[in-house]
Motif scaffolding. Structure first.
Motif, PDB file in Angstrom:
ATOM      1  N   SER A   1       0.829  -1.215   0.000  1.00 50.61           N
ATOM      2  CA  SER A   1       0.000   0.000   0.000  1.00 50.61           C
ATOM      3  C   SER A   1       0.857   1.256   0.000  1.00 50.61           C
ATOM      4  O   SER A   1       0.564   2.231  -0.699  1.00 50.61           O
ATOM      5  CB  SER A   1      -0.934  -0.011   1.219  1.00 50.61           C
ATOM      6  N   GLN A   2       1.946   1.227   0.779  1.00 49.29           N
ATOM      7  CA  GLN A   2       2.855   2.381   0.803  1.00 49.29           C
ATOM      8  C   GLN A   2       3.517   2.598  -0.550  1.00 49.29           C
ATOM      9  O   GLN A   2       3.673   3.739  -1.003  1.00 49.29           O
ATOM     10  CB  GLN A   2       3.903   2.183   1.890  1.00 49.29           C
ATOM     11  N   GLN A   3       3.899   1.501  -1.210  1.00 45.32           N
ATOM     12  CA  GLN A   3       4.531   1.638  -2.525  1.00 45.32           C
ATOM     13  C   GLN A   3       3.550   2.155  -3.564  1.00 45.32           C
ATOM     14  O   GLN A   3       3.903   2.981  -4.416  1.00 45.32           O
ATOM     15  CB  GLN A   3       5.103   0.286  -2.970  1.00 45.32           C
ATOM     16  N   LEU A   4       2.303   1.696  -3.504  1.00 43.62           N
ATOM     17  CA  LEU A   4       1.280   2.199  -4.424  1.00 43.62           C
ATOM     18  C   LEU A   4       1.031   3.692  -4.206  1.00 43.62           C
ATOM     19  O   LEU A   4       0.878   4.450  -5.168  1.00 43.62           O
ATOM     20  CB  LEU A   4      -0.017   1.411  -4.239  1.00 43.62           C
ATOM     21  N   ALA A   5       1.003   4.116  -2.934  1.00 47.49           N
ATOM     22  CA  ALA A   5       0.820   5.539  -2.644  1.00 47.49           C
ATOM     23  C   ALA A   5       2.012   6.350  -3.145  1.00 47.49           C
ATOM     24  O   ALA A   5       1.844   7.464  -3.676  1.00 47.49           O
ATOM     25  CB  ALA A   5       0.625   5.745  -1.144  1.00 47.49           C
ATOM     26  N   HIS A   6       3.226   5.793  -2.991  1.00 41.99           N
ATOM     27  CA  HIS A   6       4.431   6.480  -3.482  1.00 41.99           C
ATOM     28  C   HIS A   6       4.398   6.602  -5.007  1.00 41.99           C
ATOM     29  O   HIS A   6       4.735   7.658  -5.563  1.00 41.99           O
ATOM     30  CB  HIS A   6       5.663   5.710  -3.030  1.00 41.99           C
ATOM     31  N   ASN A   7       3.988   5.537  -5.697  1.00 39.11           N
ATOM     32  CA  ASN A   7       3.890   5.600  -7.161  1.00 39.11           C
ATOM     33  C   ASN A   7       2.843   6.618  -7.605  1.00 39.11           C
ATOM     34  O   ASN A   7       3.045   7.342  -8.593  1.00 39.11           O
ATOM     35  CB  ASN A   7       3.536   4.217  -7.711  1.00 39.11           C
ATOM     36  N   GLN A   8       1.731   6.671  -6.890  1.00 34.45           N
ATOM     37  CA  GLN A   8       0.694   7.640  -7.241  1.00 34.45           C
ATOM     38  C   GLN A   8       1.186   9.072  -7.052  1.00 34.45           C
ATOM     39  O   GLN A   8       0.902   9.953  -7.872  1.00 34.45           O
ATOM     40  CB  GLN A   8      -0.558   7.387  -6.390  1.00 34.45           C
ATOM     41  N   GLU A   9       1.949   9.289  -5.971  1.00 29.48           N
ATOM     42  CA  GLU A   9       2.501  10.625  -5.740  1.00 29.48           C
ATOM     43  C   GLU A   9       3.483  11.016  -6.840  1.00 29.48           C
ATOM     44  O   GLU A   9       3.457  12.148  -7.342  1.00 29.48           O
ATOM     45  CB  GLU A   9       3.198  10.664  -4.385  1.00 29.48           C
ATOM     46  N   ASN A  10       4.362  10.073  -7.241  1.00 24.92           N
ATOM     47  CA  ASN A  10       5.309  10.363  -8.313  1.00 24.92           C
ATOM     48  C   ASN A  10       4.591  10.633  -9.629  1.00 24.92           C
ATOM     49  O   ASN A  10       4.995  11.517 -10.397  1.00 24.92           O
ATOM     50  CB  ASN A  10       6.284   9.204  -8.473  1.00 24.92           C
ATOM     51  N   LEU A  11       3.543   9.858  -9.900  1.00 26.15           N
ATOM     52  CA  LEU A  11       2.778  10.078 -11.134  1.00 26.15           C
ATOM     53  C   LEU A  11       2.108  11.443 -11.122  1.00 26.15           C
ATOM     54  O   LEU A  11       2.095  12.146 -12.141  1.00 26.15           O
ATOM     55  CB  LEU A  11       1.737   8.965 -11.288  1.00 26.15           C
ATOM     56  N   TYR A  12       1.583  11.831  -9.969  1.00 27.06           N
ATOM     57  CA  TYR A  12       0.942  13.144  -9.866  1.00 27.06           C
ATOM     58  C   TYR A  12       1.964  14.257 -10.046  1.00 27.06           C
ATOM     59  O   TYR A  12       1.703  15.247 -10.751  1.00 27.06           O
ATOM     60  CB  TYR A  12       0.248  13.267  -8.513  1.00 27.06           C
ATOM     61  N   ARG A  13       3.143  14.101  -9.430  1.00 29.61           N
ATOM     62  CA  ARG A  13       4.164  15.138  -9.549  1.00 29.61           C
ATOM     63  C   ARG A  13       4.697  15.234 -10.972  1.00 29.61           C
ATOM     64  O   ARG A  13       5.105  16.311 -11.415  1.00 29.61           O
ATOM     65  CB  ARG A  13       5.310  14.854  -8.585  1.00 29.61           C
ATOM     66  N   ALA A  14       4.714  14.102 -11.699  1.00 29.69           N
ATOM     67  CA  ALA A  14       5.208  14.124 -13.082  1.00 29.69           C
ATOM     68  C   ALA A  14       4.183  14.723 -14.033  1.00 29.69           C
ATOM     69  O   ALA A  14       4.546  15.457 -14.964  1.00 29.69           O
ATOM     70  CB  ALA A  14       5.584  12.718 -13.518  1.00 29.69           C
TER      71      ALA A  14
END
Length: 318
Positions: A88-101
Motif C-alpha cells: 500500500s505504501q509503494q502504491l501511494a508512493h507511485n501515485q505521488e510520483n505520477l501526480y508530480r510528473a
C-alpha cells in the motif's frame, strides 16, 4: 642493503596491491548494483495491483487465531499484513510520483499570520516540481498576494527560486502592475496580467537550468574529471588518454560552458533555451581552432545539442 631490499619488495608488491584494490572496488560496485536491482524488482512486484489483490485475499481468508486449548505447535498460514502494508505504501508512493510528473504545477492557499498583512493575509502558493536524472528535485515555491485593495492584481510576495532565474523580469512581463493601481482610475489602460503564462515561463526557465547543469555534471563524469588520480591509476589495462582538463559553467545560469583542454586550448560555448549550442569559440596557442569549433557546433551531422558535446569532443581523437 636492508633499505634497498625493502624498497625493491615494495615496488614488486605495488602492482599486485593495485590490481587487488581494483578487483575489490569492482566487486563492491557489482554488489551495489545488484542490491539496487533487487530493491527495484521488489518495488515493482509489491506495487503491482495483482500482488496487492492476492495479498488482500490471503489476509481476508486467514482463519481466526487458535485458542489456548488448541495445539500450540500447529502452524497456520503466514501473516501477510506487513507485505500488504508495504504494498500500500509503494502504491501511494507511485501515485505521488505520477501526480508530480503529470501535474508539475499545483496551487494551494496560505494564510499569512501577520495581522498587518495585505489582503487580510491571503496568499496564493504555487508549487513547481522538476525531475532530473530520474529523481525529483526539491520543489520550488512561489507565493503571490494582492497588494491593491479592490483590484485583482497579483504580485510576487516570496519565492524559493534560484537567484539565476529571472523571476523579476518574468513578473514584469506577465504580471505588470501599473503605477497608482488601486486608486480611482489608476489602473485604466494597464496591461492585463496572465498568471498562467507567468508560471509556465517560470517553470520552463527552471527546467532548462536543471537540464544544463545536469549535462555539465554528466560531461564531467564521462571524462572522469571528478575522480582522484589514484583512482584513475588503479584501473586495469590501458585507459584512454585524457584530453579534457575541466568542464564547468561560466555563469550562474549555466548558459555558457567553459571547456579546458590538456594541451592548453580554452573554449566557451553559448547554450540557447532549447539546449542547442548556438555559439562556440576555441582558442589555443596557434589562435582559434576552427576544426574543434565546427565539431562542437555539430559538424557535418548538424547536431549541435548540448548532450552530444561529449561524443563530438572525442571525434578525431580516439
Amino acid at each position: 642493503m636492508t633499505s634497498s631490499s625493502a624498497s625493491s619488495v615494495s615496488e614488486v608488491e605495488d602492482p599486485i596491491g593495485a590490481e587487488l584494490d581494483a578487483e575489490i572496488s569492482s566487486l563492491k560496485s557489482q554488489i551495489s548494483t545488484l542490491k539496487s536491482q533487487r530493491a527495484l524488482q521488489a518495488r515493482h512486484i509489491l506495487s503491482s495491483h495483482t500482488t496487492h489483490a492476492i495479498l488482500s485475499r490471503l489476509r481476508a481468508s486467514k482463519p481466526a487465531p487458535p485458542s489456548s486449548s488448541s495445539n500450540p505447535t500447529s502452524s497456520g498460514p503466514p501473516d501477510v499484513s506487513p507485505l500488504l502494508q508495504t504494498s500500500s505504501q509503494q502504491l501511494a508512493h507511485n501515485q505521488e510520483n505520477l501526480y508530480r510528473a503529470c501535474a508539475s504545477i499545483t496551487t494551494f492557499p496560505i494564510q499569512d499570520p501577520d495581522p498587518n498583512a495585505v489582503d487580510h493575509g491571503k496568499v496564493l502558493g504555487i508549487r513547481i516540481d522538476v525531475s532530473s536524472l530520474g529523481r525529483f528535485a526539491r520543489p520550488y515555491y512561489v507565493m503571490l498576494n494582492k497588494p491593491c485593495v479592490g483590484e485583482d492584481v497579483l504580485r510576487v510576495h516570496r519565492h524559493t527560486i534560484p537567484p539565476c532565474i529571472p523571476v523579476a523580469a518574468l513578473a514584469a512581463r506577465y504580471l505588470p502592475i501599473a503605477k497608482g493601481a488601486g486608486e480611482e482610475g489608476g489602473a485604466k489602460g494597464a496591461r492585463k496580467q496572465n498568471l498562467g503564462k507567468f508560471i509556465r515561463a517560470l517553470r520552463r526557465e527552471i527546467v532548462a537550468y536543471h537540464n544544463r547543469t545536469t549535462v555539465i555534471k554528466s560531461l564531467r563524469r564521462d571524462f572522469k574529471l571528478d575522480e582522484d588520480r589514484e583512482k584513475r591509476g588503479k584501473g586495469k589495462g590501458k585507459e584512454k588518454e585524457k584530453i579534457i582538463a575541466d568542464i564547468s559553467a561560466a555563469d550562474a545560469e549555466a548558459k555558457q560552458v567553459r571547456i579546458e583542454w590538456v594541451d592548453g586550448k580554452i573554449g566557451r560555448c553559448v547554450v540557447g533555451e532549447s539546449g542547442m549550442v548556438e555559439k562556440c569559440v576555441v582558442i589555443g596557442e596557434q589562435g582559434r581552432d576552427w576544426e574543434v569549433e565546427r565539431r562542437i557546433l555539430g559538424g557535418d551531422k548538424g547536431d549541435a545539442s548540448m548532450r552530444g558535446i561529449g561524443e563530438r569532443l572525442r571525434e578525431g581523437i580516439y
